[in-house]
Scaffold this motif. Sequence first.
Motif, PDB file in Angstrom:
ATOM      1  N   ARG A 202      -4.997   4.596  -1.334  1.00  0.00           N
ATOM      2  CA  ARG A 202      -6.094   4.257  -0.415  1.00  0.00           C
ATOM      3  C   ARG A 202      -6.114   2.773  -0.072  1.00  0.00           C
ATOM      4  N   VAL A 203      -5.630   1.941  -0.995  1.00  0.00           N
ATOM      5  CA  VAL A 203      -5.581   0.501  -0.746  1.00  0.00           C
ATOM      6  C   VAL A 203      -4.406   0.150   0.166  1.00  0.00           C
TER       7      VAL A 203
ATOM      8  N   CYS B 162      -4.455   8.181   7.363  1.00  0.00           N
ATOM      9  CA  CYS B 162      -3.955   9.474   7.841  1.00  0.00           C
ATOM     10  C   CYS B 162      -2.805  10.016   6.993  1.00  0.00           C
ATOM     11  N   ASN B 163      -2.160   9.173   6.207  1.00  0.00           N
ATOM     12  CA  ASN B 163      -1.015   9.592   5.391  1.00  0.00           C
ATOM     13  C   ASN B 163      -1.396   9.961   3.961  1.00  0.00           C
ATOM     14  N   ILE B 164      -2.636   9.717   3.577  1.00  0.00           N
ATOM     15  CA  ILE B 164      -3.052   9.964   2.200  1.00  0.00           C
ATOM     16  C   ILE B 164      -3.306  11.458   1.999  1.00  0.00           C
TER      17      ILE B 164
ATOM     18  N   PHE C 148      -2.980   6.927  -8.803  1.00  0.00           N
ATOM     19  CA  PHE C 148      -2.103   7.087  -7.639  1.00  0.00           C
ATOM     20  C   PHE C 148      -2.926   7.151  -6.356  1.00  0.00           C
ATOM     21  N   GLN C 149      -3.989   7.938  -6.370  1.00  0.00           N
ATOM     22  CA  GLN C 149      -4.844   8.085  -5.196  1.00  0.00           C
ATOM     23  C   GLN C 149      -5.555   6.783  -4.850  1.00  0.00           C
ATOM     24  N   LEU C 150      -6.050   6.086  -5.862  1.00  0.00           N
ATOM     25  CA  LEU C 150      -6.747   4.814  -5.627  1.00  0.00           C
ATOM     26  C   LEU C 150      -5.806   3.786  -5.010  1.00  0.00           C
TER      27      LEU C 150
END
Length: 343
Positions: free
Chosen positions: A108-109, A114-116, A103-105
């Motif tokens: 990031r793509v 700023c929203n991560i 989910f995080q990876l």
Amino acid sequence: MKDIGVEEQMSSWLFRQLKIHLEQEWKYQPREKGLSLIECTVENENALCPRLRNAKVEDLWSLTNFFGFATETFVLAVNILDRFLALMKVKPKHLSCIGVCCFQLAARVVEEECNIPSLHDVIRISQCKCTVSDLKRMEKIISEKLHFDFKATTALTFLHLYHTIVLCHTSERKELLNLDKLEAQLKACNCRLVFSKAKPSILALCLLSLEVQALKSIELFEMVLYVQKHSKISDSDLLYWRELVSKCLADYSSPACCKPDHKKLVWIVSRRTAQNLQNSYYSVPELPTIPEAGCIDESESEDSCEDMSCGEESLSSSPPSDLESTFFFDLKPKSTPCARLSY
């Protein structure tokens, strides 16, 4: 004449993009052998079975909507997850940590930096029983196994491209072909392991053709055939996957679809975390449950995929969440499955 020239240039550019993505799609498909092993695994504490994989994808769907992220983030997270699971022998207790990392990876793509959310916030929100250190270690493993290649060509890529091509070549009202509805249907298919074995271009065309059939538009139907020809998708492949997609969507829309207690997901958030979260985080959508089909009990081959257990024993998974509710989000259920188009 000027408008015609612009339209021709646009059409030419779209089909060039289609050709590029068709040439690339195989690179981002999960290993079929690895997916087949998961598909045939009987549920136990030491092996990953289809039910656990599908439940984790539902969690990714819920997380994506909880943070207000794009459909692309969800689809890419599922792609990263399946590509990794098809390469590695993963124990169920590691799946929660792996899902959060995927989910995080993907975020990031796709998303603005700023929203991560921070790893700490995602651990809290997802109720993942692992530490920030665990996530960083797992993220390193996933990144290395996938050669840091995350920006994939997915079924959503083709769905958007097909949708644009069709609308550029039709006089029908643009709102007839609802992209949001098609995206929601793709999410439902992503929640079933079997559709990870389909070529993204075929899965996208199946969704488009079923929707066009429901609209009963001859002009749109002719455009679907035109796109099919340019995508070099055979009638047999399209009809085979269309039948599976149609059944999947009918299962979702049916009131007989197996859903546990219709309980909403309850996020456990500390006061300190809550103070740092955006207001949009609290808008939690409801998530449907997938009815499960039986698995074939076959023995795994020793060389099929790598074993994940070595050195990762400290990673543990959270208990399953109650994620039950309505079909899709704003879509009205259909009473009967779609029939095939005639070719």
